[in-house]
Each structure stands twice: as C-alpha cells, then as structure tokens.
Scaffold this motif. Sequence first.
Motif, PDB file in Angstrom:
ATOM      1  N   PRO A  21      24.664  18.160  50.046  1.00  0.00           N
ATOM      2  CA  PRO A  21      25.660  17.446  50.848  1.00  0.00           C
ATOM      3  C   PRO A  21      26.012  18.234  52.083  1.00  0.00           C
ATOM      4  N   GLU A  22      26.213  17.520  53.191  1.00  0.00           N
ATOM      5  CA  GLU A  22      26.587  18.162  54.437  1.00  0.00           C
ATOM      6  C   GLU A  22      28.089  18.392  54.443  1.00  0.00           C
ATOM      7  N   GLN A  23      28.495  19.574  54.888  1.00  0.00           N
ATOM      8  CA  GLN A  23      29.896  19.936  54.912  1.00  0.00           C
ATOM      9  C   GLN A  23      30.223  20.479  56.285  1.00  0.00           C
ATOM     10  N   GLY A  24      31.482  20.814  56.484  1.00  0.00           N
ATOM     11  CA  GLY A  24      31.853  21.495  57.716  1.00  0.00           C
ATOM     12  C   GLY A  24      32.823  20.674  58.529  1.00  0.00           C
ATOM     13  N   PRO A  25      33.298  21.255  59.636  1.00  0.00           N
ATOM     14  CA  PRO A  25      34.345  20.633  60.424  1.00  0.00           C
ATOM     15  C   PRO A  25      33.860  19.480  61.283  1.00  0.00           C
ATOM     16  N   ARG A  26      32.557  19.360  61.512  1.00  0.00           N
ATOM     17  CA  ARG A  26      32.051  18.320  62.401  1.00  0.00           C
ATOM     18  C   ARG A  26      31.142  17.379  61.629  1.00  0.00           C
ATOM     19  N   GLU A  27      31.106  16.131  62.066  1.00  0.00           N
ATOM     20  CA  GLU A  27      30.177  15.174  61.501  1.00  0.00           C
ATOM     21  C   GLU A  27      29.458  14.478  62.646  1.00  0.00           C
ATOM     22  N   TRP A  28      28.199  14.199  62.479  1.00  0.00           N
ATOM     23  CA  TRP A  28      27.429  13.490  63.490  1.00  0.00           C
ATOM     24  C   TRP A  28      27.690  11.992  63.330  1.00  0.00           C
ATOM     25  N   HIS A  29      28.240  11.364  64.362  1.00  0.00           N
ATOM     26  CA  HIS A  29      28.496   9.936  64.337  1.00  0.00           C
ATOM     27  C   HIS A  29      27.682   9.255  65.427  1.00  0.00           C
ATOM     28  N   GLU A  30      27.443   7.991  65.246  1.00  0.00           N
ATOM     29  CA  GLU A  30      26.751   7.217  66.279  1.00  0.00           C
ATOM     30  C   GLU A  30      27.575   7.224  67.555  1.00  0.00           C
ATOM     31  N   GLN A  31      26.897   7.446  68.694  1.00  0.00           N
ATOM     32  CA  GLN A  31      27.584   7.452  69.965  1.00  0.00           C
ATOM     33  C   GLN A  31      26.924   6.456  70.890  1.00  0.00           C
ATOM     34  N   LEU A  32      27.645   6.114  71.953  1.00  0.00           N
ATOM     35  CA  LEU A  32      27.072   5.217  72.930  1.00  0.00           C
ATOM     36  C   LEU A  32      25.979   5.923  73.690  1.00  0.00           C
ATOM     37  N   GLU A  33      24.885   5.198  73.982  1.00  0.00           N
ATOM     38  CA  GLU A  33      23.787   5.794  74.724  1.00  0.00           C
ATOM     39  C   GLU A  33      24.282   6.247  76.079  1.00  0.00           C
ATOM     40  N   PRO A 118      17.868   3.242  62.783  1.00  0.00           N
ATOM     41  CA  PRO A 118      18.168   4.513  63.460  1.00  0.00           C
ATOM     42  C   PRO A 118      19.528   4.445  64.148  1.00  0.00           C
ATOM     43  N   GLN A 119      20.299   5.529  64.049  1.00  0.00           N
ATOM     44  CA  GLN A 119      21.615   5.613  64.665  1.00  0.00           C
ATOM     45  C   GLN A 119      21.571   6.597  65.826  1.00  0.00           C
ATOM     46  N   LEU A 120      22.010   6.142  66.971  1.00  0.00           N
ATOM     47  CA  LEU A 120      22.046   7.019  68.139  1.00  0.00           C
ATOM     48  C   LEU A 120      23.152   8.045  67.976  1.00  0.00           C
ATOM     49  N   VAL A 121      22.801   9.320  68.039  1.00  0.00           N
ATOM     50  CA  VAL A 121      23.771  10.412  67.939  1.00  0.00           C
ATOM     51  C   VAL A 121      24.257  10.815  69.318  1.00  0.00           C
ATOM     52  N   THR A 122      23.322  11.045  70.234  1.00  0.00           N
ATOM     53  CA  THR A 122      23.669  11.409  71.604  1.00  0.00           C
ATOM     54  C   THR A 122      22.445  11.200  72.473  1.00  0.00           C
TER      55      THR A 122
END
Length: 380
Positions: A21-33, A118-122
């Motif tokens: 499992p991924e942990q930590g203070p940040r999470e990768w979320h989908e962002q606008l292109e 696929p989810q755009l991250v950045t």
Amino acid sequence: MRRAAAAALLLLALGGCATFPEQGPREWHEQLEGAGELGGPPVVPENTAPPEPPQQSGPERQSGPQQTPSGCQDPDPQVIATCLNPVGAIAVLPDAASALVGERQTGRVLRVRQGSEPQLVTTVPVDGTGGGGLTGLVLSPSYIEDQLVYAYITTPQDNRVVRLAAGEPPKPVLAGIPRGPVNNGGALAVDEDGSLLVATGNAGQTPPPPDSLAGKLLRIDLQGHPAKGNPDPLSPTMSSGLQSPGGICVDPQRGAAWVTDRRVGEDALHLIKPGVLPAPAWRWPDRPGVGGCTAQDGAVAVAQVRPESLFVIRSDAKNLFVGAPETLLQETYGRLSAATLAPDGLVWLGTVNKAGGRPVSSDDRVIRIQPLAAGGDNRQ
C-alpha cells in the motif's frame, strides 16, 4: 509462440504477488492537462537510430492468435493500457499493479492500471525535438514515504532532471545538461545505494568537452549533488562516452547496472563501472534501435524498435554473457522502447508504434509480461 501458456503463467504470477500500500503525506490525483510548469564520430541523424520506415496504413498487425483490438479495447491479457501517445518511460508503483507512464513528446504523465482508464497526473512542458522530450522516469527510493518521482526531460534551453510532487510544479534537480539538434534523450535509474543514475546524450557534440554534462553517465543524490563514492567527489560524472542512451537498468539480485546506447555504426550495451565506460559487453552491428532495459538475476532484456522485439541475454556470476540470446515478442506488439522491472519481478514495456511504425487501433500500449529469469516462454 505459446501465447495461451504465457497468459496462464502471467495470471498465476499476478495472483501470487504481494502488494504494497502507498503511504505518505502526498497522493497522486488526476489533474487537468497542462497543469504544472518548469521553474570523434560525425553527427548522425536524430537519435543515431536506424532509418525509420514511414508510417503505413492498411490492415492492422495481429497481436498473436487472439482477436484483433477494436478501437481502444484490446483483448490481450498482457496489455495494461491503450490509446496512448508514444511511450517515453515507465515507473511501476509499489503495488506492482499500476504504473506512471510518461509520453515522450506530450510530456503527459499518466497513471495506468489494467481494467481502468488512464488517469492524467500532470503534464510536464517538454521539447520533443532532436530525440528529446520526456525520456526518463523513476520513483524516489523512498517513494512510499515521500511520493516523489524524478523525470529526465528536454526543455527549449537544456536537458534536465526534475522532481515531480503531487500538486506542485516540476522542480529542477540537475539543470544545464546541453541540448542540441540530435541525441537529447536520456535515461534514469536508482542504484543499490539510492543514488540517481543519469544517462545523457551527447547533444550532437563529437565528443563533448570533458567538463560537459553531455554524453555522460552521471551519479547524483536526490538534491542533484555529486553522490558519495563518485570517482571525483566534486563531480557528478561516473564515466564518459555515451552518444544516444536508451535506458539504464540495475539488477536487484546482483547489483550490476547496465546502459544501452545507440552509437555511430552500432548499438551497444555497457556494464556500468566507475571512472570509465568499458567496451560494449554486447554489440548490435545492425543497429536495431535499442531502448529501455531490465536486468534480473543475470538476465538482461533490451527493448528494440527494430525488429520489433525484446532481446534477452544471460550472464554468469562475473557478468559475462553466456549461451545464445533469445528474441521474444517478435512483431507481436510492434516497436518497443520503454522497459522497466516491477517490484513483483514482472516486466513492463511501452510501445512507440505511432512514431513511424504500424499502429493498431489500440496503440500506443503498455504491456506487462511474466518474469524473464523464471524461464517463461514469451517467444514468437
């Protein structure tokens, strides 16, 4: 090729894999292109790769005995993601079931997982000319805690290593790597000490000056400073002499590191050694356009643009290659470029069929295959 057997072994391998499992203070979320912004031999054509055939129209290439893809739907169980732009780099996440994929010319970084869109991250602004763009992607050695990712990119001014964090613009880690009309691509890896290995192209300089960062194998810490243990403690340079590197791979069992290079007159695979770029451990006089590589327990696999295959060679305890090489996945998925090893030992590959190949409707794709060192039969 025994595709049914390969698929069955793949499913068994995935079913028995542990997840992290991924942990930590940040999470990768989908962002606008568009989100995010950035703070010897003669010169040969772009990438020093073999001449590429023009893109062809007509019947789609069959991917083995299964049904032909329909639109972005691909029935092949080894296909993880479809309908991407040509893939420049892949970094598999700790869960081993999803990955971050970088598109070379668009600079998009997407999170992919089988069965999901696929989810755009950045999107990292890049300049894709001269073989550049987004060509390297690697997770931080402490990714589970810090959620950081490092990328090798080309900008209008230079080539550079940048750090990507969720919700933040890319931050330069090592800037000022020369860029030129050709050979701007590079590659990234993390060595067994947690330092970043950076392979840089020569930017068309023949050869670059000794103090230039072009055409080098660099070793830096996560802040971009020379890593401890370098031949010169004040320099990031490990060795010189690269021309157009395609990938770096580190064998997790043996600690050996390898770099592929598209050179004038041949493609080559080098064993990385401090202070000197040794003579190639393997040569390809036919110049198939070597790309990314993976290494595990002595088996080194190299993605090839031509002849659209994965080339596998095995080494002994002294890292000397023994036995006959194998050619896997020949003309199965088309032009292979990106390659990386997942935490569960599976191999992830990316295609570049839209860049001069013969794309099917689901190209470009990300593929996951069973471990090479386990003796699986992926051959065509």
